[in-house]
Design an enzyme around this catalytic site. Structure first.
Site, PDB file in Angstrom:
ATOM      1  N   TYR A   1      27.915  10.070  -2.529  1.00 60.01           N
ATOM      2  CA  TYR A   1      26.658  10.430  -1.870  1.00 60.01           C
ATOM      3  C   TYR A   1      25.471   9.947  -2.698  1.00 60.01           C
ATOM      4  CZ  TYR A   1      22.748  13.337  -0.343  1.00 60.01           C
ATOM      5  OH  TYR A   1      21.510  13.766   0.078  1.00 60.01           O
TER       6      TYR A   1
ATOM      7  N   SER B   1      17.503  11.438  -2.879  1.00 58.65           N
ATOM      8  CA  SER B   1      18.048  12.726  -3.321  1.00 58.65           C
ATOM      9  C   SER B   1      17.973  12.860  -4.833  1.00 58.65           C
ATOM     10  CB  SER B   1      19.517  12.840  -2.882  1.00 58.65           C
ATOM     11  OG  SER B   1      20.151  13.938  -3.496  1.00 58.65           O
TER      12      SER B   1
END
Length: 325
Positions: free
Chosen positions: A153, A128
């Site tokens: 995350y 990501s």
């Protein structure tokens, strides 16, 4: 013809990827746990389309279930794994960190073990743009230091890259990580800004605009993303000359857009003006993302093709048809 395992197959990217793979003659084993992080009926609608194809086989499993994942790899004998399943979302990681530990760390470890023992030729996995954390230099480059994540995350995605590198080094398992930048388009995720804005505007509710609109995102249309993922999967990292067969790429549009411009284009596509609730920056968020995609373009020929206005128009067309509004 190859046999692919696509994890997160009922998700946004996994759904589109599975369809594209089958269109080119591949067989797909799709894995998903169909959790309720967002509307399960949307996942089921995607899955219904995939299940109509004879080249698709669905497995509902939890990534963190070590025995179930080991059995899956033992029985299915897949050639390539494209691992997209994860607990997504920056803000939700502030509320439910355990979900990220279980899925993104334990679950990824189980996938790595499955690939190691299953003779998998290439593991492509979703990282990501969040790994860049509070980096100020733009565009974000894969050469940049990414040791300062600002959400759990992001930390789990950076950990995935380190875990993959270890398996590539120790076991010569070819792995490629893709740092995704704000993917959008038809069948998208309801927790993403474009989807939430569209729903709120059509419902006559105000939209939440963070950092008072002073945000820029490298919005990347789903068709461009899928093209890049497939090109990446087809290019297995070399393991010659004692080189670790490991790669990481940015995959984005290479053209950040102002959030207010995105809202303006959405208003035009919907034919309605949004009521805007201006809010401060949220914890774990960043003001700008901007992908340097030179290495991905050099190695795979990847070139994003879809302007933001075109992509938003296609999303709105799908949204109106799917929700009958």
């Amino acid at each position: 013809m190859s046999r692919y395992l696509v994890t997160g197959a009922a998700g946004f990217i996994g759904f589109h990827l599975s369809r594209r793979l089958m269109e080119r003659g591949e067989t797909v084993v799709g894995l998903d746990n169909l959790n309720d992080y967002y509307d399960v009926s949307l996942k089921q609608a995607r899955l219904e389309i995939l299940n109509s194809e004879s080249a698709f086989e669905f497995q509902q499993l939890e990534l963190a279930d070590r025995d179930a994942i080991a059995t899956l790899f033992d029985q299915q004998k897949v050639d390539v794994v494209i691992h997209l399943a994860a607990q997504a979302g920056v803000r939700y990681s502030l509320e439910n960190p355990a979900a990220y530990i279980d899925s993104n760390l334990v679950g990824f470890g189980n996938i790595l073990e499955g690939c190691r023992y299953g003779g998998v030729k290439h593991l492509v996995y979703a990282s990501s743009s969040s790994v860049y954390g509070s980096n100020k230099k733009t565009p974000f480059s894969v050469e940049d230091n990414v040791d300062h994540p600002i959400s759990l995350y992001a930390a789990t995605k950076k950990a995935n890259e380190l875990m993959a590198h270890t398996y590539s080094h120790l076991y010569q398992l070819p792995t490629t990580g893709l740092r995704f930048f704000t993917v959008y388009g038809p069948w998208g995720r309801p927790d993403m800004a474009l989807f939430k804005f569209t729903k709120a505007i059509l419902d006559g509710r105000p939209i939440d605009v963070y950092n008072h609109g002073k945000m820029r995102r490298d919005f990347t249309y789903i068709d461009d993303i899928i093209e890049g993922v497939i090109r990446t999967a087809d290019k297995i990292p070399a393991d010659d000359n004692n080189r670790t067969p490991y790669s990481v790429y940015n995959i984005g549009n290479n053209q950040p857009e102002d959030l207010m411009e995105m809202i303006h284009l959405l208003e035009g596509a919907l034919g309605q003006v949004a009521q805007k609730k201006m809010l401060p920056m949220q914890p774990g968020d960043v003001p700008e993302t901007f992908a340097d995609i030179k290495s991905l373009s050099r190695d795979t020929g990847f070139r994003p093709q879809t302007p933001l206005a075109t992509g938003i128009s296609k999303f709105v067309e799908w949204y109106r048809e799917f929700y009958n509004v």
